[in-house]
Design an enzyme around this catalytic site. Structure first.
Site, PDB file in Angstrom:
ATOM      1  N   SER A 132     -15.947  10.570 -13.731  1.00 22.90           N
ATOM      2  CA  SER A 132     -16.009  11.804 -12.286  1.00 22.90           C
ATOM      3  C   SER A 132     -16.949  12.585 -12.750  1.00 22.90           C
ATOM      4  O   SER A 132     -17.187  13.210 -14.382  1.00 22.90           O
ATOM      5  CB  SER A 132     -14.475  12.373 -12.674  1.00 22.90           C
ATOM      6  OG  SER A 132     -14.604  13.205 -11.492  1.00 22.90           O
TER       7      SER A 132
ATOM      8  N   LYS B 138     -11.695  10.425 -17.293  1.00 25.00           N
ATOM      9  CA  LYS B 138     -12.889  10.543 -17.040  1.00 25.00           C
ATOM     10  C   LYS B 138     -13.746  10.671 -18.414  1.00 25.00           C
ATOM     11  O   LYS B 138     -15.016   9.753 -18.097  1.00 25.00           O
ATOM     12  CB  LYS B 138     -13.124  11.227 -15.578  1.00 25.00           C
ATOM     13  CG  LYS B 138     -12.030  10.663 -14.948  1.00 25.00           C
ATOM     14  CD  LYS B 138     -12.384   9.310 -14.720  1.00 25.00           C
ATOM     15  CE  LYS B 138     -12.060   8.967 -13.136  1.00 25.00           C
ATOM     16  NZ  LYS B 138     -12.112   7.700 -12.706  1.00 25.00           N
TER      17      LYS B 138
ATOM     18  N   TYR C 133      -6.538  13.512 -15.785  1.00 23.76           N
ATOM     19  CA  TYR C 133      -7.872  13.526 -15.420  1.00 23.76           C
ATOM     20  C   TYR C 133      -9.180  13.324 -16.445  1.00 23.76           C
ATOM     21  O   TYR C 133      -9.915  12.538 -16.088  1.00 23.76           O
ATOM     22  CB  TYR C 133      -7.779  13.326 -13.432  1.00 23.76           C
ATOM     23  CG  TYR C 133      -8.880  12.860 -13.573  1.00 23.76           C
ATOM     24  CD1 TYR C 133      -8.899  11.488 -12.479  1.00 23.76           C
ATOM     25  CD2 TYR C 133      -9.672  13.778 -12.249  1.00 23.76           C
ATOM     26  CE1 TYR C 133      -9.325  11.237 -11.987  1.00 23.76           C
ATOM     27  CE2 TYR C 133     -10.537  13.146 -11.334  1.00 23.76           C
ATOM     28  CZ  TYR C 133     -10.619  11.775 -11.490  1.00 23.76           C
ATOM     29  OH  TYR C 133     -11.368  11.510 -10.585  1.00 23.76           O
TER      30      TYR C 133
ATOM     31  N   VAL D  35      -4.746  -2.929 -12.887  1.00 20.53           N
ATOM     32  CA  VAL D  35      -5.939  -2.461 -14.662  1.00 20.53           C
ATOM     33  C   VAL D  35      -4.922  -2.696 -15.284  1.00 20.53           C
ATOM     34  O   VAL D  35      -5.847  -2.396 -16.363  1.00 20.53           O
ATOM     35  CB  VAL D  35      -6.721  -1.776 -13.980  1.00 20.53           C
ATOM     36  CG1 VAL D  35      -7.662  -2.660 -12.916  1.00 20.53           C
ATOM     37  CG2 VAL D  35      -6.298  -0.361 -13.195  1.00 20.53           C
TER      38      VAL D  35
ATOM     39  N   GLY E 225     -10.185  -1.601  -8.032  1.00 23.86           N
ATOM     40  CA  GLY E 225     -10.005  -0.736  -6.525  1.00 23.86           C
ATOM     41  C   GLY E 225     -10.832  -0.935  -5.541  1.00 23.86           C
ATOM     42  O   GLY E 225     -11.347  -0.204  -5.026  1.00 23.86           O
ATOM     43  N   ALA E 226     -10.974  -1.895  -4.904  1.00 22.99           N
ATOM     44  CA  ALA E 226     -12.047  -2.632  -3.921  1.00 22.99           C
ATOM     45  C   ALA E 226     -11.429  -1.964  -2.237  1.00 22.99           C
ATOM     46  O   ALA E 226     -11.984  -2.800  -1.467  1.00 22.99           O
ATOM     47  CB  ALA E 226     -12.579  -4.005  -3.864  1.00 22.99           C
ATOM     48  N   SER E 227      -9.805  -2.647  -2.972  1.00 24.39           N
ATOM     49  CA  SER E 227      -9.375  -2.311  -1.600  1.00 24.39           C
ATOM     50  C   SER E 227      -9.109  -1.013  -0.436  1.00 24.39           C
ATOM     51  O   SER E 227      -8.770  -1.015   0.689  1.00 24.39           O
ATOM     52  CB  SER E 227      -7.496  -2.061  -1.849  1.00 24.39           C
ATOM     53  OG  SER E 227      -6.998  -0.979  -2.913  1.00 24.39           O
ATOM     54  N   ARG E 228      -9.941   0.815  -0.895  1.00 24.86           N
ATOM     55  CA  ARG E 228      -9.389   1.279  -0.551  1.00 24.86           C
ATOM     56  C   ARG E 228     -11.203   2.169  -0.904  1.00 24.86           C
ATOM     57  O   ARG E 228     -11.279   1.481  -2.708  1.00 24.86           O
ATOM     58  CB  ARG E 228      -8.577   2.202  -0.584  1.00 24.86           C
ATOM     59  CG  ARG E 228      -7.711   1.593  -0.142  1.00 24.86           C
ATOM     60  CD  ARG E 228      -5.953   2.518   0.133  1.00 24.86           C
ATOM     61  NE  ARG E 228      -5.907   3.152  -1.717  1.00 24.86           N
ATOM     62  CZ  ARG E 228      -5.672   4.487  -1.906  1.00 24.86           C
ATOM     63  NH1 ARG E 228      -6.381   5.102  -1.039  1.00 24.86           N
ATOM     64  NH2 ARG E 228      -4.793   3.636  -2.909  1.00 24.86           N
TER      65      ARG E 228
HETATM   66  P1  NAP Z   1      -8.644   6.244  -3.884  1.00 27.75           P
HETATM   67  O1  NAP Z   1      -8.933   5.823  -2.148  1.00 27.75           O
HETATM   68  O2  NAP Z   1      -7.794   6.727  -4.128  1.00 27.75           O
HETATM   69  O3  NAP Z   1      -8.904   4.065  -3.945  1.00 27.75           O
HETATM   70  C1  NAP Z   1      -8.077   4.267  -5.505  1.00 27.75           C
HETATM   71  C2  NAP Z   1      -8.061   2.314  -5.459  1.00 27.75           C
HETATM   72  O4  NAP Z   1      -7.749   2.361  -6.801  1.00 27.75           O
HETATM   73  C3  NAP Z   1      -7.966   1.263  -4.916  1.00 27.75           C
HETATM   74  O5  NAP Z   1      -8.343   0.608  -3.827  1.00 27.75           O
HETATM   75  C4  NAP Z   1      -6.197   1.049  -5.182  1.00 27.75           C
HETATM   76  O6  NAP Z   1      -6.089  -0.043  -5.114  1.00 27.75           O
HETATM   77  C5  NAP Z   1      -7.555   1.456  -6.968  1.00 27.75           C
HETATM   78  N1  NAP Z   1      -6.216   1.259  -8.108  1.00 27.75           N
HETATM   79  C6  NAP Z   1      -5.564   2.758  -8.757  1.00 27.75           C
HETATM   80  N2  NAP Z   1      -4.237   2.472  -9.285  1.00 27.75           N
HETATM   81  C7  NAP Z   1      -4.326   1.024  -9.723  1.00 27.75           C
HETATM   82  C8  NAP Z   1      -4.510   0.009 -10.526  1.00 27.75           C
HETATM   83  N3  NAP Z   1      -3.632   0.514 -11.570  1.00 27.75           N
HETATM   84  N4  NAP Z   1      -4.474  -1.350 -10.214  1.00 27.75           N
HETATM   85  C9  NAP Z   1      -5.765  -2.090  -9.449  1.00 27.75           C
HETATM   86  N5  NAP Z   1      -6.376  -1.094  -9.171  1.00 27.75           N
HETATM   87  C10 NAP Z   1      -5.565   0.396  -8.540  1.00 27.75           C
HETATM   88  O7  NAP Z   1      -9.900   5.928  -4.460  1.00 27.75           O
HETATM   89  P2  NAP Z   1     -11.558   6.706  -5.074  1.00 27.75           P
HETATM   90  O8  NAP Z   1     -11.325   8.088  -4.473  1.00 27.75           O
HETATM   91  O9  NAP Z   1     -11.977   5.303  -3.590  1.00 27.75           O
HETATM   92  O10 NAP Z   1     -11.518   6.542  -6.168  1.00 27.75           O
HETATM   93  C11 NAP Z   1     -12.647   5.314  -6.852  1.00 27.75           C
HETATM   94  C12 NAP Z   1     -12.906   6.139  -7.917  1.00 27.75           C
HETATM   95  O11 NAP Z   1     -13.894   7.137  -8.495  1.00 27.75           O
HETATM   96  C13 NAP Z   1     -11.642   6.544  -8.946  1.00 27.75           C
HETATM   97  O12 NAP Z   1     -11.724   6.147 -10.226  1.00 27.75           O
HETATM   98  C14 NAP Z   1     -11.649   8.247  -9.267  1.00 27.75           C
HETATM   99  O13 NAP Z   1     -11.244   8.806 -10.507  1.00 27.75           O
HETATM  100  C15 NAP Z   1     -13.184   8.327  -9.028  1.00 27.75           C
HETATM  101  N6  NAP Z   1     -13.842   9.696  -8.339  1.00 27.75           N
HETATM  102  C16 NAP Z   1     -13.600   9.608  -6.892  1.00 27.75           C
HETATM  103  C17 NAP Z   1     -13.908  11.369  -6.651  1.00 27.75           C
HETATM  104  C18 NAP Z   1     -13.408  11.249  -4.946  1.00 27.75           C
HETATM  105  O14 NAP Z   1     -13.717  12.495  -4.845  1.00 27.75           O
HETATM  106  N7  NAP Z   1     -12.873  10.362  -4.272  1.00 27.75           N
HETATM  107  C19 NAP Z   1     -14.688  11.323  -7.413  1.00 27.75           C
HETATM  108  C20 NAP Z   1     -14.482  11.698  -8.626  1.00 27.75           C
HETATM  109  C21 NAP Z   1     -14.636  10.239  -9.404  1.00 27.75           C
HETATM  110  P3  NAP Z   1      -4.546  -0.075  -4.183  1.00 27.75           P
HETATM  111  O15 NAP Z   1      -4.590   1.004  -3.030  1.00 27.75           O
HETATM  112  O16 NAP Z   1      -5.166  -1.926  -3.677  1.00 27.75           O
HETATM  113  O17 NAP Z   1      -3.382   0.221  -5.190  1.00 27.75           O
END
Ligand code: NAP
Length: 242
Positions: free
Chosen positions: A137, A154, A150, A59, A12-15
């Site tokens: 999370s 988690k 979710y 993944v 998930g390194a793209s965003r």
């Molecule tokens: P995000 O901005 O939505 O980015 C999600 C990333 O996951 C993207 O790079 C996406 O890749 C990748 N991804 C999603 N489904 C995938 C799949 N099936 N195979 C491969 N890659 C996949 O999310 P984020 O906020 O950075 O979250 C990252 C992690 O932190 C997640 O596990 C999330 O649950 C956790 N988290 C986030 C928060 C928050 O408030 N943001 C809070 C608690 C935990 P593509 O775009 O290339 O498809």
């Protein structure tokens, strides 16, 4: 571990959080294998900016995860650090969660962690060294209303972290979990400014988290000197959950 330059694989390194982790590890001198799925342009931009290698992989795909880990290890001579970050979130009343939604939530957020850990672990065992960092999370710790699937997924990542830490300690491999609070990424883009403001007010340090907050914690846990920390769930949440 006797390579001069360590290698990290980040899913998930793209965003969002994963992208920030990739940039931070690259800046800290790691070889970075960055895994993305749909955001090809963003991944290519990351490669140009940081010099990382990019790999396209869902993944959920067990065989592809193994191919990607094998290719990254072949390219860099091993995998020292794995950041299982790729994830999805979804809001729905429990009664509206269909079987398909439930399965997909677990396939991405739990099976994805299993797939990449399973594929990367042999390289770490071979070196008798490794750092596995799973991104859970705060909802996995406390449970989030309208996010039962979710939260359950988690929480499963937390269980996986604790159990695997017990299994791999003798091989020099630590397994830890970061449990972020509310972080400013696309995942929260649906929240209105009013809701974000309420969340900020509820947070003792009076701000929303940034991807940098998580990336810095991941770098800390990845450090060779963090070898006495394993099986832990590190809340990075500004105090919203204590
Ligand atoms: P995000 O901005 O939505 O980015 C999600 C990333 O996951 C993207 O790079 C996406 O890749 C990748 N991804 C999603 N489904 C995938 C799949 N099936 N195979 C491969 N890659 C996949 O999310 P984020 O906020 O950075 O979250 C990252 C992690 O932190 C997640 O596990 C999330 O649950 C956790 N988290 C986030 C928060 C928050 O408030 N943001 C809070 C608690 C935990 P593509 O775009 O290339 O498809």
């Amino acid at each position: 571990m006797n390579r001069s330059k360590q290698t990290v694989l980040i899913t998930g390194a793209s965003r969002g959080i994963g992208r920030e982790c990739a940039a931070a590890f690259a800046e800290a001198g790691y070889n970075v294998a960055a895994v993305y799925l749909n955001s090809r342009e963003a991944a290519e931009e990351l490669r140009e900016k940081t010099g990382c290698e990019i790999f396209r992989c869902d993944v959920r795909d067990h065989l592809k995860a193994k191919k990607v880990c094998d290719a990254a290890a072949e390219k860099f001579g091993g995998i020292d650090v794995l950041v299982n970050n790729a994830g999805i979130a979804e809001q729905a009343l429990f009664s509206d969660i269909t079987e398909k939604m439930w399965d997909n939530m677990f396939d991405v957020n739990v099976k994805g962690v299993y797939n990449f850990t399973h594929a990367a672990l042999p390289f770490m065992i071979h070196e008798k060294y490794g750092r596995i960092i799973n991104i859970s999370s705060m909802w996995g710790q406390t449970g989030g209303s309208c996010e039962v699937h979710y939260s359950a997924a988690k929480a499963a990542v937390i269980g996986l972290t604790k159990a695997l830490a017990k299994e791999t300690g003798l091989s020099g491999i630590t397994v830890n979990c970061i449990a972020p609070g509310v972080i400013d990424t696309d995942m929260n883009a649906h929240l209105t400014p009013d809701i974000i403001d309420e969340l900020r007010e509820e947070t003792p340090v009076n701000r929303i988290g940034t991807p940098e907050d998580i990336a810095r914690t991941a770098l800390f846990l990845a450090d060779e000197r963090a070898g006495f920390i394993t099986g832990q769930i590190i809340g990075v949440n500004g105090g919203i959950v204590i």
